[in-house]
Design an enzyme around this catalytic site. Sequence first.
Site, PDB file in Angstrom:
ATOM      1  N   HIS A 117      -4.618   2.994  -3.729  1.00  0.00           N
ATOM      2  CA  HIS A 117      -4.194   2.233  -2.038  1.00  0.00           C
ATOM      3  C   HIS A 117      -3.138   0.600  -2.103  1.00  0.00           C
ATOM      4  O   HIS A 117      -3.094   0.510  -0.561  1.00  0.00           O
ATOM      5  CB  HIS A 117      -5.802   2.433  -1.637  1.00  0.00           C
ATOM      6  CG  HIS A 117      -6.027   1.812  -0.513  1.00  0.00           C
ATOM      7  ND1 HIS A 117      -5.653   2.392   0.971  1.00  0.00           N
ATOM      8  CD2 HIS A 117      -5.803   0.296  -0.320  1.00  0.00           C
ATOM      9  CE1 HIS A 117      -6.532   1.422   1.740  1.00  0.00           C
ATOM     10  NE2 HIS A 117      -5.852   0.363   1.353  1.00  0.00           N
ATOM     11  N   PHE A 155     -20.777 -13.091  24.791  1.00  0.00           N
ATOM     12  CA  PHE A 155     -19.765 -12.037  23.728  1.00  0.00           C
ATOM     13  C   PHE A 155     -18.226 -12.287  23.308  1.00  0.00           C
ATOM     14  O   PHE A 155     -17.768 -11.167  23.229  1.00  0.00           O
ATOM     15  CB  PHE A 155     -20.709 -11.310  25.177  1.00  0.00           C
ATOM     16  CG  PHE A 155     -21.703 -11.140  25.695  1.00  0.00           C
ATOM     17  CD1 PHE A 155     -22.075 -11.340  24.041  1.00  0.00           C
ATOM     18  CD2 PHE A 155     -22.139 -10.891  26.348  1.00  0.00           C
ATOM     19  CE1 PHE A 155     -24.519 -11.157  24.811  1.00  0.00           C
ATOM     20  CE2 PHE A 155     -23.728 -10.544  26.101  1.00  0.00           C
ATOM     21  CZ  PHE A 155     -24.245 -10.523  25.170  1.00  0.00           C
ATOM     22  N   LEU A 167      -8.298  -2.941  11.358  1.00  0.00           N
ATOM     23  CA  LEU A 167      -8.556  -1.351  10.997  1.00  0.00           C
ATOM     24  C   LEU A 167      -9.349  -1.118  13.035  1.00  0.00           C
ATOM     25  O   LEU A 167     -10.450  -2.329  13.096  1.00  0.00           O
ATOM     26  CB  LEU A 167      -9.303  -0.944   9.580  1.00  0.00           C
ATOM     27  CG  LEU A 167      -8.354  -0.526   8.978  1.00  0.00           C
ATOM     28  CD1 LEU A 167      -9.285  -0.658   7.495  1.00  0.00           C
ATOM     29  CD2 LEU A 167      -7.234  -0.103   8.657  1.00  0.00           C
ATOM     30  N   HIS A 192      -1.699  -0.880   7.468  1.00  0.00           N
ATOM     31  CA  HIS A 192      -2.096  -1.260   5.753  1.00  0.00           C
ATOM     32  C   HIS A 192      -1.005  -0.428   4.918  1.00  0.00           C
ATOM     33  O   HIS A 192      -0.032  -1.117   4.330  1.00  0.00           O
ATOM     34  CB  HIS A 192      -3.297  -1.349   4.861  1.00  0.00           C
ATOM     35  CG  HIS A 192      -3.769   0.226   4.680  1.00  0.00           C
ATOM     36  ND1 HIS A 192      -4.375   0.339   5.925  1.00  0.00           N
ATOM     37  CD2 HIS A 192      -3.529   1.846   4.493  1.00  0.00           C
ATOM     38  CE1 HIS A 192      -5.105   1.744   6.338  1.00  0.00           C
ATOM     39  NE2 HIS A 192      -4.112   2.243   4.764  1.00  0.00           N
ATOM     40  N   ARG A 204     -17.761 -18.565  38.979  1.00  0.00           N
ATOM     41  CA  ARG A 204     -17.505 -16.755  38.704  1.00  0.00           C
ATOM     42  C   ARG A 204     -17.576 -16.360  40.325  1.00  0.00           C
ATOM     43  O   ARG A 204     -17.020 -15.529  40.353  1.00  0.00           O
ATOM     44  CB  ARG A 204     -19.304 -16.243  37.958  1.00  0.00           C
ATOM     45  CG  ARG A 204     -19.681 -16.491  38.718  1.00  0.00           C
ATOM     46  CD  ARG A 204     -21.300 -15.000  38.198  1.00  0.00           C
ATOM     47  NE  ARG A 204     -22.568 -15.845  39.086  1.00  0.00           N
ATOM     48  CZ  ARG A 204     -23.687 -14.974  38.783  1.00  0.00           C
ATOM     49  NH1 ARG A 204     -23.009 -13.739  37.919  1.00  0.00           N
ATOM     50  NH2 ARG A 204     -24.797 -15.430  39.452  1.00  0.00           N
ATOM     51  N   HIS A 247     -27.973 -16.256  24.419  1.00  0.00           N
ATOM     52  CA  HIS A 247     -26.921 -15.362  25.558  1.00  0.00           C
ATOM     53  C   HIS A 247     -26.044 -17.487  25.860  1.00  0.00           C
ATOM     54  O   HIS A 247     -25.428 -17.135  26.889  1.00  0.00           O
ATOM     55  CB  HIS A 247     -28.226 -15.009  27.003  1.00  0.00           C
ATOM     56  CG  HIS A 247     -27.799 -13.455  27.452  1.00  0.00           C
ATOM     57  ND1 HIS A 247     -28.605 -13.143  26.099  1.00  0.00           N
ATOM     58  CD2 HIS A 247     -27.464 -12.333  27.728  1.00  0.00           C
ATOM     59  CE1 HIS A 247     -28.822 -12.035  26.136  1.00  0.00           C
ATOM     60  NE2 HIS A 247     -28.005 -11.260  26.845  1.00  0.00           N
ATOM     61  N   ILE A 305     -10.228   8.546   1.044  1.00  0.00           N
ATOM     62  CA  ILE A 305     -10.211   7.796  -0.351  1.00  0.00           C
ATOM     63  C   ILE A 305     -10.137   6.149   0.936  1.00  0.00           C
ATOM     64  O   ILE A 305      -9.501   6.091   1.473  1.00  0.00           O
ATOM     65  CB  ILE A 305      -8.913   7.633  -1.030  1.00  0.00           C
ATOM     66  CG1 ILE A 305      -8.499   8.397  -2.117  1.00  0.00           C
ATOM     67  CG2 ILE A 305      -8.558   6.388  -1.893  1.00  0.00           C
ATOM     68  CD1 ILE A 305     -10.073   9.115  -2.797  1.00  0.00           C
ATOM     69  N   HIS A 316       0.732  -1.167   0.267  1.00  0.00           N
ATOM     70  CA  HIS A 316       0.429  -0.590  -0.145  1.00  0.00           C
ATOM     71  C   HIS A 316       0.819   1.630   0.233  1.00  0.00           C
ATOM     72  O   HIS A 316       1.467   2.160   1.338  1.00  0.00           O
ATOM     73  CB  HIS A 316      -0.704  -0.041   1.664  1.00  0.00           C
ATOM     74  CG  HIS A 316      -2.084  -0.779   1.807  1.00  0.00           C
ATOM     75  ND1 HIS A 316      -1.181  -2.496   1.975  1.00  0.00           N
ATOM     76  CD2 HIS A 316      -3.368  -0.860   0.846  1.00  0.00           C
ATOM     77  CE1 HIS A 316      -2.582  -3.035   1.219  1.00  0.00           C
ATOM     78  NE2 HIS A 316      -3.062  -2.621   1.389  1.00  0.00           N
ATOM     79  N   ASP A 369     -32.114 -16.501  30.272  1.00  0.00           N
ATOM     80  CA  ASP A 369     -31.876 -15.609  29.115  1.00  0.00           C
ATOM     81  C   ASP A 369     -32.223 -16.114  27.845  1.00  0.00           C
ATOM     82  O   ASP A 369     -31.671 -15.652  27.012  1.00  0.00           O
ATOM     83  CB  ASP A 369     -30.414 -14.942  29.749  1.00  0.00           C
ATOM     84  CG  ASP A 369     -30.379 -14.050  30.621  1.00  0.00           C
ATOM     85  OD1 ASP A 369     -31.377 -13.756  31.629  1.00  0.00           O
ATOM     86  OD2 ASP A 369     -29.315 -13.477  31.433  1.00  0.00           O
ATOM     87  N   GLU A 412     -17.412  -4.200  24.437  1.00  0.00           N
ATOM     88  CA  GLU A 412     -16.503  -5.425  25.045  1.00  0.00           C
ATOM     89  C   GLU A 412     -14.958  -5.607  23.569  1.00  0.00           C
ATOM     90  O   GLU A 412     -13.908  -6.047  24.465  1.00  0.00           O
ATOM     91  CB  GLU A 412     -16.890  -6.902  24.716  1.00  0.00           C
ATOM     92  CG  GLU A 412     -17.980  -7.761  25.639  1.00  0.00           C
ATOM     93  CD  GLU A 412     -19.624  -6.454  25.210  1.00  0.00           C
ATOM     94  OE1 GLU A 412     -20.794  -6.947  25.790  1.00  0.00           O
ATOM     95  OE2 GLU A 412     -20.165  -5.455  23.989  1.00  0.00           O
TER      96      GLU A 412
END
Length: 669
Positions: free
Chosen positions: A269, A444, A129, A78, A364, A480, A197, A38, A476, A418
């Site tokens: 590009h 998630f 990106l 890039h 947990r 979930h 661009i 690029h 849920d 997240e």
Amino acid sequence: MTQKPLPAATNEAINYNDMANAIRALSMDAVERANSGHPGMPMGMADVSTVLFNEFLSFDPTHPNWPNRDRFVLSAGHGSMLQYALLYLTGYEDMTLDEIKKFRQLGAKTAGHPEFGHATGIETTTGPLGQGLANSVGMALAERLLAARFGDKIVDHYTYVIAGDGCLMEGISQEAISLAGHLNLSKLVVLFDDNKISIDGPTSLTITEDTLKRFEASGWHTQSIDGHNHSEISKAIANAKASDRPSIIACRTTIAYGAPTKAGTSASHGSPLGKTEIEGARQKLAWAHGEFDVPDSILSAWREAGKRGKKAYDGWTKNFNAEDEAKRHEFERLMAVQLPALWMEHLEAYKLKLAAAKPNEATRKSSENTLEVLVPGIPEMLGGSADLTGSNNTKTKAMKPVKAGDYSGNYIYYGVREHAMGAIMNGLALHGGFIPYGGTFLVFADYCRPAIRLSALMQQRVIYVMTHDSIGLGEDGPTHQPVEHLASLRAIPNLNVYRPCDATETAECWALALSTAHTPSLLSLTRQNLPALRTEYTAENLCARGGYIISAAKDNATVTLIATGSEVSLAVEAQVALASKGIAANVVSMPCWELFDAQPIAYRESVLGKNMLKVAIEAASGFGWERYLGLDGIFIGMKGFGASAPAKDLYKHFGITAEHVVSAIEARL
């Protein structure tokens, strides 16, 4: 778009035009030789980078890992030749002209996108990106947190980011800039390559928003300048540094600046310019030098820019050496991420208590209790959650929130972000000084998977705490209830996925996550209570082998029951029921496939057994279990999505019960 006229180089003193053109020439030539890359972005942002590296960026190529250096992140990865050219020109020892010539070739430090660890001066792996931009928020936050702990004589630096339209289109950018503005990270400066661009063509195809107003609404200081006007660039960066808010400078640039026909177009590009276009660019830029040829006078000017930071480095070293010895040693320990003394002793004492108490609790909650033991003795642990603190159980009594203007805390409320949380944790780890961990629901993981993948790719000690890890979360429902997530996460190289079965295994998995320096970890934890299965203390960390016999048959076993997490207790129930029917079975807890697969074959065979019926039990997809079961094994788990109902009803509905395990084995035998 009309190409702006460029001032011709002269035989007078080397100026910024000459220095910027060196970047352009190296970028054109390297991409052309590789026939891949690029060239447009490096050519467009050459002027901005020249001003930044000559006037503002505090760095020393002879001490590339100096802790108080400014961080430079090329989020628009890039355009990697921009960074490689800068590293070579400013004198980083391992970025040679030969490496530039090997751009994008096998084994070269000059990979297609900047890769952390390939060459000094590359602060993070970029290319996907928006990731670099979010990483930079973590780096800027790390600077503020460490400054609060050690003072600005030791920690006082900026984070500069070059980001493009693509970085700002990605959704992660809004998550990241929103949190950066909320936390008022005023030492973060984003240089936006506003070239209008994208790959498909002009950004008008996809964007009509006012980018600067978006940043302004998030609490940022904003400016817009001509990205080819050195005076404007210099004033804008100075203004950004003077601001009490994070800052973005929209640098209006021309992609492939200097190219006669491709400048300002998407044609530059992601493809080489071609020999004819490069010859035209050399004429337009008045660059009368051959391929990869940077005249000594221009190279010397760049090397002087590289030497500029030595004074700052020497001054910092003097200040650092004048600090109290204990303070210096602690700072060095944190930056090296070397765990403090006695942390393991505290954990072993906790394991002894667990063996006596035999808690019946969700893993947990076991994780929270383990953190209560670990956090006070490991100050580099930096916790957080994506708006699920009370569900993930990631905050302990010893933790206080990080707030704008008060960076003395050690817990981050990430909000429902997240993806940014994962990338920010990568930035915190890359900066040095912290072991970040952050929580959300396992389902998630999909929202932060790109960041998890980069944690693994960059070999960073980042810990993901993911709760509500199966249909066991209950009402849920299937949106979930993670089904395919364990299998997909286990597919990521260099990621240890832990699914402990009780409080003791949870403590051991935390110990492994903390002590694994170059591998991220993911803890998969339950919402529902689980019985204590490890009821006798063992000094050995049994989870360190990934899998082990947690309950051996009294007679010679003919069946091996393999399970993880909440299903290990179910396997033990099935073991008892099978024994009453004259069928002897061993129960194997396998909290970490990755560690088990790394064990010698002899050990794995001793755990799984030879010539035995193997049965795997996991309230998730069976994908991948065939490696342990063979062609004649049995998998008890999920074959589709879950449903909304109490957990016990769901396990019965989907046939994940001890009774079903026994029936399946009897039918097979």
